[in-house]
Write a protein that holds these residues in place. Structure first.
Motif, PDB file in Angstrom:
ATOM      1  N   ASN A  30       0.820  -1.216   0.000  1.00 39.54           N
ATOM      2  CA  ASN A  30       0.000   0.000   0.000  1.00 39.54           C
ATOM      3  C   ASN A  30       0.851   1.261   0.000  1.00 39.54           C
ATOM      4  N   GLY A  31       1.877   1.287  -0.877  1.00 42.86           N
ATOM      5  CA  GLY A  31       2.702   2.487  -1.011  1.00 42.86           C
ATOM      6  C   GLY A  31       3.502   2.812   0.235  1.00 42.86           C
ATOM      7  N   GLY A  32       3.834   1.840   1.031  1.00 47.59           N
ATOM      8  CA  GLY A  32       4.630   2.072   2.233  1.00 47.59           C
ATOM      9  C   GLY A  32       3.794   2.257   3.481  1.00 47.59           C
ATOM     10  N   GLU A  33       2.483   2.180   3.356  1.00 46.45           N
ATOM     11  CA  GLU A  33       1.586   2.346   4.506  1.00 46.45           C
ATOM     12  C   GLU A  33       0.620   1.166   4.608  1.00 46.45           C
ATOM     13  N   PRO A  34       1.138  -0.054   4.831  1.00 50.48           N
ATOM     14  CA  PRO A  34       0.211  -1.180   4.949  1.00 50.48           C
ATOM     15  C   PRO A  34      -0.635  -1.053   6.210  1.00 50.48           C
ATOM     16  N   GLU A  35      -1.802  -1.671   6.184  1.00 52.42           N
ATOM     17  CA  GLU A  35      -2.694  -1.598   7.338  1.00 52.42           C
ATOM     18  C   GLU A  35      -2.076  -2.340   8.507  1.00 52.42           C
ATOM     19  N   ARG A  36      -2.271  -1.776   9.683  1.00 52.67           N
ATOM     20  CA  ARG A  36      -1.761  -2.430  10.894  1.00 52.67           C
ATOM     21  C   ARG A  36      -2.697  -3.565  11.274  1.00 52.67           C
ATOM     22  N   ARG A  37      -2.109  -4.641  11.714  1.00 50.23           N
ATOM     23  CA  ARG A  37      -2.891  -5.794  12.136  1.00 50.23           C
ATOM     24  C   ARG A  37      -3.124  -5.714  13.636  1.00 50.23           C
ATOM     25  N   GLY A  38      -4.064  -6.506  14.110  1.00 48.42           N
ATOM     26  CA  GLY A  38      -4.416  -6.491  15.537  1.00 48.42           C
ATOM     27  C   GLY A  38      -3.293  -6.953  16.442  1.00 48.42           C
ATOM     28  N   ASP A  39      -2.406  -7.823  15.950  1.00 47.70           N
ATOM     29  CA  ASP A  39      -1.312  -8.307  16.792  1.00 47.70           C
ATOM     30  C   ASP A  39      -0.108  -7.365  16.793  1.00 47.70           C
ATOM     31  N   GLU A  40      -0.239  -6.210  16.148  1.00 48.01           N
ATOM     32  CA  GLU A  40       0.870  -5.246  16.060  1.00 48.01           C
ATOM     33  C   GLU A  40       0.584  -4.008  16.909  1.00 48.01           C
ATOM     34  N   ARG A  41       0.318  -4.213  18.182  1.00 47.92           N
ATOM     35  CA  ARG A  41       0.094  -3.074  19.074  1.00 47.92           C
ATOM     36  C   ARG A  41       1.392  -2.295  19.267  1.00 47.92           C
ATOM     37  N   ASN A  42       2.493  -3.012  19.198  1.00 45.65           N
ATOM     38  CA  ASN A  42       3.811  -2.401  19.331  1.00 45.65           C
ATOM     39  C   ASN A  42       4.223  -1.876  17.939  1.00 45.65           C
ATOM     40  N   TYR A  43       4.597  -0.615  17.847  1.00 47.77           N
ATOM     41  CA  TYR A  43       4.951  -0.012  16.561  1.00 47.77           C
ATOM     42  C   TYR A  43       6.197  -0.640  15.959  1.00 47.77           C
TER      43      TYR A  43
END
Length: 169
Positions: A124-137
């Motif tokens: 997505n052009g360098g901005e993929p959607e964050r998943r639920g298991d990725e609370r940590n940046y």
């Protein structure tokens, strides 16, 4: 008694040095006063070569010029003839093999281009959607970096396949 042990240790040590260096002989020199000296160089006086079992003595240095075989005027190597039992393929068979190879490479190219398109869509052009298991940046950044690596690898694969297809006769 100690003098004999000391001399044996010296001989063993020098013998080990002679083995390690492998470029000389071991000499025992006795001076006018009866003192013994172990060395790798022969001296004037009462010196004798000691035989050390297992020692490798280097060959004497070459004296005089060293000649090599004359070179031919044409430095390019001659084509080696193929062995008589080597199977030969006629032109029609080789063309059929090349066509099969081209078809296989084109199928791989199509598959790799599809994979690349899917990876770019997910990226997505360098901005993929964050998943639920990725609370940590940091986890999110790690996944994005992994995605970039996969995209770069897929792009290199596509380029390599295109080059390989272009090289087919």
């Amino acid at each position: 008694m100690h003098a004999i042990v000391k001399q044996l240790l010296i001989v063993a040590g020098l013998g080990a040095c002679a083995l390690a260096r492998a470029d000389g002989q071991l000499h025992l020199c006795i001076d006018a006063n009866g003192h013994k000296e172990y060395t790798n160089m022969s001296r004037k006086g009462n010196c004798k070569v000691l035989e050390v079992p297992g020692a490798i003595v280097a060959p004497p240095p070459r004296t005089g010029p060293v000649y090599s075989a004359p070179r031919a005027n044409n430095p390019a190597p001659a084509a080696a003839p193929s062995p008589a039992e080597f199977p030969k393929v006629d032109n029609a068979e080789q063309k059929a093999r090349d066509l099969d190879r081209r078809r296989i490479l084109q199928d791989e190219l199509k598959s790799e281009e599809g994979k690349l398109a899917e990876l770019k869509k997910e990226f997505n052009g360098g901005e993929p959607e964050r998943r639920g298991d990725e609370r940590n940046y940091a986890k999110y950044q790690e996944r994005v970096a992994h995605m970039k690596d996969n995209i770069n690898r897929a792009e290199r694969n596509v380029e390599a396949l295109k080059r390989e297809i272009a090289n087919i006769r």
